[in-house]
Design a protein around this motif. Structure first.
Motif, mmCIF file in Angstrom:
data_model
loop_
_atom_site.group_PDB
_atom_site.id
_atom_site.type_symbol
_atom_site.label_atom_id
_atom_site.label_comp_id
_atom_site.label_asym_id
_atom_site.label_seq_id
_atom_site.Cartn_x
_atom_site.Cartn_y
_atom_site.Cartn_z
ATOM 1 N N VAL A 59 0.863 -1.183 0.000
ATOM 2 C CA VAL A 59 0.000 0.000 0.000
ATOM 3 C C VAL A 59 0.899 1.232 0.000
ATOM 4 O O VAL A 59 1.954 1.251 0.626
ATOM 5 C CB VAL A 59 -0.976 0.041 1.201
ATOM 6 N N GLU A 60 0.446 2.226 -0.740
ATOM 7 C CA GLU A 60 1.166 3.497 -0.790
ATOM 8 C C GLU A 60 0.265 4.547 -0.175
ATOM 9 O O GLU A 60 -0.912 4.653 -0.509
ATOM 10 C CB GLU A 60 1.483 3.858 -2.242
ATOM 11 N N SER A 61 0.840 5.271 0.774
ATOM 12 C CA SER A 61 0.095 6.354 1.407
ATOM 13 C C SER A 61 0.815 7.661 1.113
ATOM 14 O O SER A 61 1.854 7.666 0.457
ATOM 15 C CB SER A 61 0.016 6.121 2.921
ATOM 16 N N ILE A 62 0.253 8.723 1.630
ATOM 17 C CA ILE A 62 0.914 10.013 1.449
ATOM 18 C C ILE A 62 2.230 10.054 2.222
ATOM 19 O O ILE A 62 3.078 10.884 1.942
ATOM 20 C CB ILE A 62 -0.011 11.180 1.825
ATOM 21 N N LYS A 63 2.413 9.109 3.165
ATOM 22 C CA LYS A 63 3.623 9.063 3.980
ATOM 23 C C LYS A 63 4.700 8.137 3.416
ATOM 24 O O LYS A 63 5.885 8.425 3.516
ATOM 25 C CB LYS A 63 3.304 8.568 5.395
ATOM 26 N N SER A 64 4.278 6.962 2.879
ATOM 27 C CA SER A 64 5.273 5.940 2.528
ATOM 28 C C SER A 64 4.656 4.831 1.684
ATOM 29 O O SER A 64 3.443 4.782 1.482
ATOM 30 C CB SER A 64 5.841 5.313 3.808
#
Length: 127
Positions: A59-64
């Motif tokens: 999963v890609e988030s705005i953080k990592s």
């Protein structure tokens, strides 16, 4: 923080719900909160052979970007295609609509190695 008692959990924040001899898997409420807003989900392909402890997606988030590790071994028989267009479903509903894949279990005894909700909560300092 929600941790349904009927599920099993891996140390890597992946949950398992057994339905008709198959494992429905996804990421925990704790994990999705840590990730922040999820903007992309990489899912396994149909018929992929997952091995417990090996990466099966991310999963890609705005953080990592976070790699996800299979809690059990088996063959992917279904993926949640809704996540490809709207990965934020994981943030909104990690245990219901945000499931990631359904796996035909290769070694059902691996379920015994997973944690119950109490151990998961105890290990990560929440109730």
């Amino acid at each position: 923080m929600e941790t349904p008692v009927e599920l099993k959990y891996s140390e890597q924040h992946v949950w398992v719900r057994v339905e008709n001899g198959r494992a429905v898997i996804g990421v925990t409420d704790f994990a999705q909160e840590e990730f922040g807003d999820i903007v992309y989900a990489e899912l396994p392909e149909l018929n992929d052979e997952l091995q417990a402890g090996e990466p099966f997606g991310s999963v890609e988030s705005i953080k990592s970007v976070t790699e996800l590790y299979a809690p059990v071994s088996g063959t992917v028989v279904q993926i949640n295609r809704a996540l490809l267009d709207n990965p934020g479903i994981i943030n909104l509903s990690p245990y219901e609509r945000g499931w990631m894949a359904i796996v035909e279990l290769a070694a059902p005894e691996q379920l015994n190695e997973l944690w119950d909700a109490q151990r998961y909560n105890d290990s990560y300092g929440h109730e």
